[in-house]
Scaffold this active site. Structure first.
Site, short mmCIF file in Angstrom:
data_model
loop_
_atom_site.label_atom_id
_atom_site.label_comp_id
_atom_site.label_asym_id
_atom_site.label_seq_id
_atom_site.Cartn_x
_atom_site.Cartn_y
_atom_site.Cartn_z
N GLU A 261 -15.83 90.59 -55.30
CA GLU A 261 -16.37 90.51 -53.95
C GLU A 261 -17.26 91.73 -53.70
O GLU A 261 -16.92 92.84 -54.09
CB GLU A 261 -15.23 90.46 -52.93
CG GLU A 261 -15.59 90.71 -51.49
CD GLU A 261 -16.57 89.68 -50.94
OE1 GLU A 261 -17.52 90.09 -50.25
OE2 GLU A 261 -16.38 88.48 -51.22
N CYS A 331 -19.51 75.88 -47.72
CA CYS A 331 -19.69 75.70 -46.28
C CYS A 331 -21.06 75.09 -45.98
O CYS A 331 -21.45 75.00 -44.82
CB CYS A 331 -19.53 77.03 -45.54
SG CYS A 331 -20.71 78.30 -46.05
#
Length: 376
Positions: A261, A331
């Protein structure tokens, strides 16, 4: 769902609110199926629905109005504050605390920032609620000038709203269209919010990303964990791992799990949640660069990119890497379809739509990909 703000044309953010909820879900399902229609043999599982109201675990409220009569909500076209503290899509606990926070704004002398005139101190009030009922509140300020006042009056706020266990001041001195700055000043002893997700407790820090809909997020994590357990990889990467939700749910004895990340704050959260789990590790880094530089691939890769998707480089690497399975949580089904087209050797076999954001066009889709044996 009926909304007085929408009916009065005060806030029109929930663009699908006039459409019955079952019809919203049906239309989103059809859109996702159409975008992935080229993939023969793809089996769609029943969609995950959300409660129509009270589903948002966070509120990003623009501070407006005056010190005596502050508004918490949005700005109108002229830059004036519009109060939305009764917004029905926010969790009930968040709606309950917003009037207390408005009184605190006045008490602590946090003059709302006037966007047209570029004056004032308080830009946003950000509230996140855990499934435990505990809350994190962040005051986004133009400068440090009112931090001392925040500290002075904080005991009053915590007495009025004891569910607030984490409070911070975030500094955003620039006049630009972002919600938060880089500097976070803790105001409480606790600096993290525990977020239970099934058997996993996630650890949320002020600047770490977490899904907006806790109920649907838990279903998403559980679905991915089931798929991963079915194929039983010995090694797994969770790219764009955020606070480690997928990695921690997919961890199992003897399975090496690595989360990558770019946000250092999110990685710290993930590491805190992974204490005592030696087979799970997290590192700060760019997902694509990590994959390209790795000496060898894992057996399975989970990707959960932002709306832009994983892009040509990472898609190309996955296509040629020899990775046996990929789980892609998206998404944005448009960029998902584009990325899948760039990985023809990885065949989508199962998919599920999860309605993370009722009354809006946004949707979450998760797909399990398996490498075509003929491409090995």
């Amino acid at each position: 769902m009926q909304c007085d703000y929408y009916d009065a044309h005060v806030c029109r953010s929930c663009t699908l609110i006039e459409l019955p909820y079952p019809d919203q879900v049906r239309d989103k399902e059809e859109r996702c199926r159409e975008l992935l229609a080229d993939h023969d043999g793809l089996r769609w599982l029943p969609s995950v629905r959300s409660p129509e109201a009270g589903y948002r675990n966070k509120a990003k409220m623009v501070a407006g109005g005056t010190l005596e009569r502050p508004t918490l909500g949005i700005l109108d076209a002229a830059g004036r504050g519009v109060d939305l503290r009764e917004c029905a899509v926010c969790a009930p606990g968040i709606r309950d605390v917003l009037p207390v926070l408005a009184r605190f704004v006045t008490r602590a002398g946090l003059v709302p920032y006037d966007v047209p005139r570029r004056r004032g101190e308080l830009k946003y009030v950000l509230v996140t609620e855990s499934r435990t009922g505990e809350q994190m509140v962040r005051f986004v300020l133009r400068s440090q000038d009112r931090v001392a006042a925040l500290r002075k009056h904080l005991p009053w706020l915590l007495a009025q709203a004891p569910q607030i266990t984490v409070a911070t001041a975030n500094l955003l001195p620039e006049h630009k269209a972002v919600v938060e700055g880089d500097v976070e000043i803790p105001l409480t002893e606790r600096t993290t919010l525990r977020m239970p997700m099934g058997a996993v407790d996630l650890d949320l820090r002020p600047q770490s990303f977490f899904q907006t809909n806790s109920l649907v997020a838990q279903e998403l994590y559980a679905q991915v964990a089931r798929w991963v357990d079915e194929v039983a990889p010995a090694s797994l990467w969770d790219l764009y791992c955020g606070v480690g939700g997928f990695a921690l749910h997919c961890a199992a004895p003897g399975r090496a799990v690595t989360g990558i990340e770019v946000s250092a704050e999110a990685v710290e959260s993930a590491r805190a949640a992974a204490v005592g789990r030696p087979d799970v590790e997290f590192a700060v880094g760019d997902a694509t660069r990590f994959a390209l530089d790795a000496p060898e691939p894992p057996e399975l890769v989970v990707v959960n990119p932002p709306r832009r998707g994983i892009g040509a480089e990472l898609s190309g690497w996955l296509e040629t890497s020899g990775v046996r399975h990929v789980v892609y949580s998206s998404c944005n089904p448009v960029t998902l379809a584009k990325d899948l087209a760039a990985m023809p050797s990885l065949r989508p076999v199962r998919a599920r739509m999860l309605d993370m954001f009722p009354h809006t066009q946004h949707v979450e889709v998760v797909v399990l990909l398996a490498r075509d044996p003929s491409s090995r």
